[in-house]
Design a protein around this motif. Structure first.
Motif, PDB file in Angstrom:
ATOM      1  N   ILE A  94       8.604   5.887  10.409  1.00  0.00           N
ATOM      2  CA  ILE A  94       7.530   4.951  10.090  1.00  0.00           C
ATOM      3  C   ILE A  94       7.727   3.715  10.957  1.00  0.00           C
ATOM      4  CG2 ILE A  94       8.815   3.907   8.152  1.00  0.00           C
ATOM      5  CD1 ILE A  94       6.084   3.486   6.770  1.00  0.00           C
ATOM      6  N   THR A  95       6.662   3.239  11.576  1.00  0.00           N
ATOM      7  CA  THR A  95       6.782   2.063  12.436  1.00  0.00           C
ATOM      8  C   THR A  95       7.112   0.843  11.593  1.00  0.00           C
ATOM      9  OG1 THR A  95       4.432   1.497  12.262  1.00  0.00           O
ATOM     10  CG2 THR A  95       5.081   3.032  14.042  1.00  0.00           C
ATOM     11  N   VAL A  96       7.633  -0.175  12.252  1.00  0.00           N
ATOM     12  CA  VAL A  96       7.970  -1.404  11.535  1.00  0.00           C
ATOM     13  C   VAL A  96       6.709  -2.026  10.945  1.00  0.00           C
ATOM     14  CG1 VAL A  96       8.908  -3.723  11.754  1.00  0.00           C
ATOM     15  CG2 VAL A  96      10.022  -1.820  12.915  1.00  0.00           C
ATOM     16  N   ASP A  97       5.641  -2.086  11.748  1.00  0.00           N
ATOM     17  CA  ASP A  97       4.378  -2.627  11.229  1.00  0.00           C
ATOM     18  C   ASP A  97       3.861  -1.788  10.072  1.00  0.00           C
ATOM     19  OD1 ASP A  97       4.300  -4.757  12.929  1.00  0.00           O
ATOM     20  OD2 ASP A  97       2.953  -3.838  14.397  1.00  0.00           O
ATOM     21  N   GLY A  98       3.988  -0.460  10.200  1.00  0.00           N
ATOM     22  CA  GLY A  98       3.555   0.417   9.124  1.00  0.00           C
ATOM     23  C   GLY A  98       4.365   0.207   7.859  1.00  0.00           C
ATOM     24  N   CYS A  99       5.652  -0.017   8.031  1.00  0.00           N
ATOM     25  CA  CYS A  99       6.547  -0.253   6.892  1.00  0.00           C
ATOM     26  C   CYS A  99       6.178  -1.542   6.166  1.00  0.00           C
ATOM     27  CB  CYS A  99       7.992  -0.310   7.389  1.00  0.00           C
ATOM     28  SG  CYS A  99       9.223  -0.446   6.075  1.00  0.00           S
ATOM     29  N   LEU A 100       5.951  -2.601   6.946  1.00  0.00           N
ATOM     30  CA  LEU A 100       5.595  -3.884   6.336  1.00  0.00           C
ATOM     31  C   LEU A 100       4.212  -3.832   5.707  1.00  0.00           C
ATOM     32  CD1 LEU A 100       6.974  -6.428   8.966  1.00  0.00           C
ATOM     33  CD2 LEU A 100       8.022  -5.644   6.847  1.00  0.00           C
ATOM     34  N   THR A 101       3.304  -3.081   6.323  1.00  0.00           N
ATOM     35  CA  THR A 101       1.972  -2.915   5.747  1.00  0.00           C
ATOM     36  C   THR A 101       2.052  -2.201   4.411  1.00  0.00           C
ATOM     37  OG1 THR A 101       0.953  -2.810   7.941  1.00  0.00           O
ATOM     38  CG2 THR A 101      -0.320  -1.924   6.108  1.00  0.00           C
ATOM     39  N   GLN A 102       2.833  -1.123   4.379  1.00  0.00           N
ATOM     40  CA  GLN A 102       3.010  -0.386   3.130  1.00  0.00           C
ATOM     41  C   GLN A 102       3.618  -1.282   2.058  1.00  0.00           C
ATOM     42  OE1 GLN A 102       6.215   2.499   2.659  1.00  0.00           O
ATOM     43  NE2 GLN A 102       4.758   4.031   1.907  1.00  0.00           N
ATOM     44  N   MET A 103       4.659  -2.012   2.412  1.00  0.00           N
ATOM     45  CA  MET A 103       5.317  -2.906   1.470  1.00  0.00           C
ATOM     46  C   MET A 103       4.342  -3.943   0.920  1.00  0.00           C
ATOM     47  SD  MET A 103       8.458  -5.550   2.167  1.00  0.00           S
ATOM     48  CE  MET A 103       9.462  -4.293   2.933  1.00  0.00           C
ATOM     49  N   PHE A 104       3.560  -4.539   1.810  1.00  0.00           N
ATOM     50  CA  PHE A 104       2.608  -5.580   1.414  1.00  0.00           C
ATOM     51  C   PHE A 104       1.629  -5.052   0.385  1.00  0.00           C
ATOM     52  CE2 PHE A 104      -1.537  -7.650   2.125  1.00  0.00           C
ATOM     53  CZ  PHE A 104      -1.205  -8.957   1.840  1.00  0.00           C
ATOM     54  N   PHE A 105       1.015  -3.903   0.670  1.00  0.00           N
ATOM     55  CA  PHE A 105      -0.017  -3.388  -0.222  1.00  0.00           C
ATOM     56  C   PHE A 105       0.557  -2.835  -1.515  1.00  0.00           C
ATOM     57  CE2 PHE A 105      -2.640  -3.453   3.651  1.00  0.00           C
ATOM     58  CZ  PHE A 105      -3.763  -4.091   3.131  1.00  0.00           C
ATOM     59  N   ILE A 106       1.764  -2.276  -1.477  1.00  0.00           N
ATOM     60  CA  ILE A 106       2.385  -1.809  -2.721  1.00  0.00           C
ATOM     61  C   ILE A 106       2.518  -2.968  -3.702  1.00  0.00           C
ATOM     62  CG2 ILE A 106       4.560  -1.032  -3.767  1.00  0.00           C
ATOM     63  CD1 ILE A 106       4.953   0.749  -1.294  1.00  0.00           C
ATOM     64  N   TYR A 107       3.066  -4.083  -3.224  1.00  0.00           N
ATOM     65  CA  TYR A 107       3.303  -5.210  -4.126  1.00  0.00           C
ATOM     66  C   TYR A 107       2.028  -5.958  -4.475  1.00  0.00           C
ATOM     67  CZ  TYR A 107       8.203  -4.208  -3.524  1.00  0.00           C
ATOM     68  OH  TYR A 107       9.422  -3.568  -3.536  1.00  0.00           O
ATOM     69  N   ILE A 108       1.010  -5.893  -3.595  1.00  0.00           N
ATOM     70  CA  ILE A 108      -0.299  -6.440  -3.953  1.00  0.00           C
ATOM     71  C   ILE A 108      -0.856  -5.688  -5.164  1.00  0.00           C
ATOM     72  CG2 ILE A 108      -2.734  -6.490  -3.246  1.00  0.00           C
ATOM     73  CD1 ILE A 108      -1.335  -8.831  -2.109  1.00  0.00           C
ATOM     74  N   PHE A 109      -0.820  -4.360  -5.086  1.00  0.00           N
ATOM     75  CA  PHE A 109      -1.365  -3.562  -6.183  1.00  0.00           C
ATOM     76  C   PHE A 109      -0.528  -3.694  -7.453  1.00  0.00           C
ATOM     77  CE2 PHE A 109      -3.439  -1.043  -2.690  1.00  0.00           C
ATOM     78  CZ  PHE A 109      -4.744  -1.303  -3.083  1.00  0.00           C
ATOM     79  N   VAL A 110       0.793  -3.779  -7.309  1.00  0.00           N
ATOM     80  CA  VAL A 110       1.654  -3.955  -8.486  1.00  0.00           C
ATOM     81  C   VAL A 110       1.346  -5.282  -9.172  1.00  0.00           C
ATOM     82  CG1 VAL A 110       4.042  -4.380  -9.218  1.00  0.00           C
ATOM     83  CG2 VAL A 110       3.539  -2.482  -7.677  1.00  0.00           C
ATOM     84  N   THR A 111       1.208  -6.351  -8.386  1.00  0.00           N
ATOM     85  CA  THR A 111       0.917  -7.672  -8.946  1.00  0.00           C
ATOM     86  C   THR A 111      -0.468  -7.711  -9.568  1.00  0.00           C
ATOM     87  OG1 THR A 111       2.298  -8.621  -7.193  1.00  0.00           O
ATOM     88  CG2 THR A 111       0.923 -10.142  -8.432  1.00  0.00           C
TER      89      THR A 111
END
Length: 312
Positions: A94-111
Motif C-alpha cells: 500500500i502506498t504511503v499516500d494510500g495508507c494515510l488516506t485509509q487512516m484518515f477516512f477510517i477515523y473520520i467514520f469512527v468519530t
C-alpha cells in the motif's frame, strides 16, 4: 489526500502483513469476514433505500438511522476490501499516500459514528422526557445541522493524525503488522520520539469516545429517571422499548473499540494477533447488526422493509 507530502526519507510503499502468526488461516478468516461485510452492506443499504423511498419515514429518528448506516458502510469499506485482498491474493503493498488516506477516512467514520450515537441518545431523551415538544426541538433541519457539526468535529480532530506522521522519518522496517493502517501500528514504524503522536492519538480517543460516552451516560441517566417515574405499565414498557435498540448498538460499538484501543496502547502482554482480530471485529461487529436491531425494534421501519421484500 495526496496533500500529505511526506519527507524524502519516507518509503514509497508499506507492507500490510495481515494477522501475524495466523498467515496459514488467512483464507479461513476471510470467510466470516466477507460474509459479515456482505450482510452489513445489504442491511445498511436496505435501510437507506427504504427510508429514501418512503415519505412517511422522513423523520429525525430515521434520518439518524441513515447517518448511522452511512458511517457503518464507510467504516467497514475502508478496511474490509483491502483486508480481503491480503487474505485472498497476497496483495500486501500500500502506498504511503494510500495508507494515510485509509487512516484518515477510517477515523473520520469512527468519530462520525460516535457523534451519531450521541445524537440518537439526545433524540431518545427528548422523545421520552419532553414528548410534546419533540417536533419543535428535533426537526429534519436540526438533525442535518447536528450531522454537519459532527462532521466538522471529526475533520478537525482527525486531520492532525496523518499530518503529525510527517514530522519524523520512517525506519527501515516498512512492514505494518496489521490488516489496515491503524494509527498506532504506523506510529511504531517512525524513527525518533513519537510521544507527540501517541499523546495526540490518546487525546482524540478521549475527545471523541470519552466525551461522547459521558454525554450518552448523562442522557440515559435522565432517561432512566424519567422512565422510573412513569406509573402506567404500558407507557413504561413502551418507553423502555424505545431505548433498548440504542443501548444494544452502543454496547456493540463502544465495547470492542475501547478494548481494542486500550489493549493496543497498554496491553503489552497481549498477543499481536489478538489486537488485530479485535480491531477487525470492531469495524464489522458494529455495522452488521445495526440495521437488524433497528429493523426488529422499530415497527415503522420493519413494516416498510417487509413491504419491499414482499414485492421481490
Amino acid at each position: 489526500m495526496s496533500a500529505f507530502n511526506l519527507t524524502s526519507s519516507s518509503p514509497p510503499t508499506f507492507i500490510l502483513n495481515g494477522i501475524p502468526g495466523m498467515e496459514a488461516a488467512h483464507i479461513w478468516i476471510s470467510i466470516p469476514l466477507s460474509t459479515f461485510y456482505i450482510i452489513s452492506l445489504l442491511g445498511n443499504f436496505t435501510v437507506l433505500f427504504v427510508v429514501s423511498k418512503e415519505q412517511t419515514l422522513h423523520k429525525p429518528m430515521f434520518l439518524l438511522l441513515c447517518m448511522l448506516a452511512l458511517t457503518d458502510i464507510g467504516m467497514s469499506t475502508c478496511v474490509v476490501p483491502k483486508a480481503l485482498c491480503i487474505f485472498w491474493f497476497g496483495f500486501k503493498d500500500i502506498t504511503v499516500d494510500g495508507c494515510l488516506t485509509q487512516m484518515f477516512f477510517i477515523y473520520i467514520f469512527v468519530t462520525m459514528h460516535s457523534a451519531v450515537l450521541v445524537t440518537m441518545g439526545f433524540d431518545r431523551y427528548v422523545a421520552i422526557c419532553d414528548p410534546l415538544r419533540y417536533d419543535t426541538i428535533l426537526t429534519n433541519a436540526q438533525i442535518a445541522k447536528l450531522g454537519l457539526v459532527g462532521l466538522i468535529r471529526a475533520v478537525l480532530l482527525v486531520l492532525p493524525v496523518p499530518l503529525l506522521l510527517q514530522r519524523l522519518p520512517f525506519c527501515a522496517n516498512h512492514v505494518i503488522l496489521h490488516t489496515y493502517c491503524e494509527h498506532m501500528a504506523v506510529v511504531k514504524l517512525l524513527c525518533g520520539d513519537t510521544r507527540v503522536n501517541r499523546t495526540y492519538g490518546l487525546v482524540v480517543v478521549l475527545m471523541t469516545i470519552g466525551l461522547d460516552l459521558t454525554l450518552i451516560g448523562l442522557t440515559y441517566g435522565l432517561i432512566i429517571r424519567a422512565i422510573l417515574r412513569i406509573s402506567s405499565k404500558k407507557a413504561y414498557r413502551k418507553a423502555f422499548n424505545t431505548c433498548t435498540a440504542h443501548i444494544c448498538v452502543m454496547l456493540m460499538s463502544y465495547t470492542p473499540y475501547l478494548f481494542s484501543n486500550l489493549t493496543h496502547r497498554f496491553g503489552q502482554g497481549i498477543a499481536a494477533h489478538v489486537h488485530i482480530l479485535l480491531a477487525n471485529l470492531y469495524v464489522l461487529v458494529s455495522p452488521m447488526p445495526n440495521p437488524i436491531i433497528y429493523g426488529v425494534k422499530t415497527k415503522e421501519l420493519r413494516d416498510k422493509v417487509g413491504k419491499y421484500t414482499c414485492r421481490m
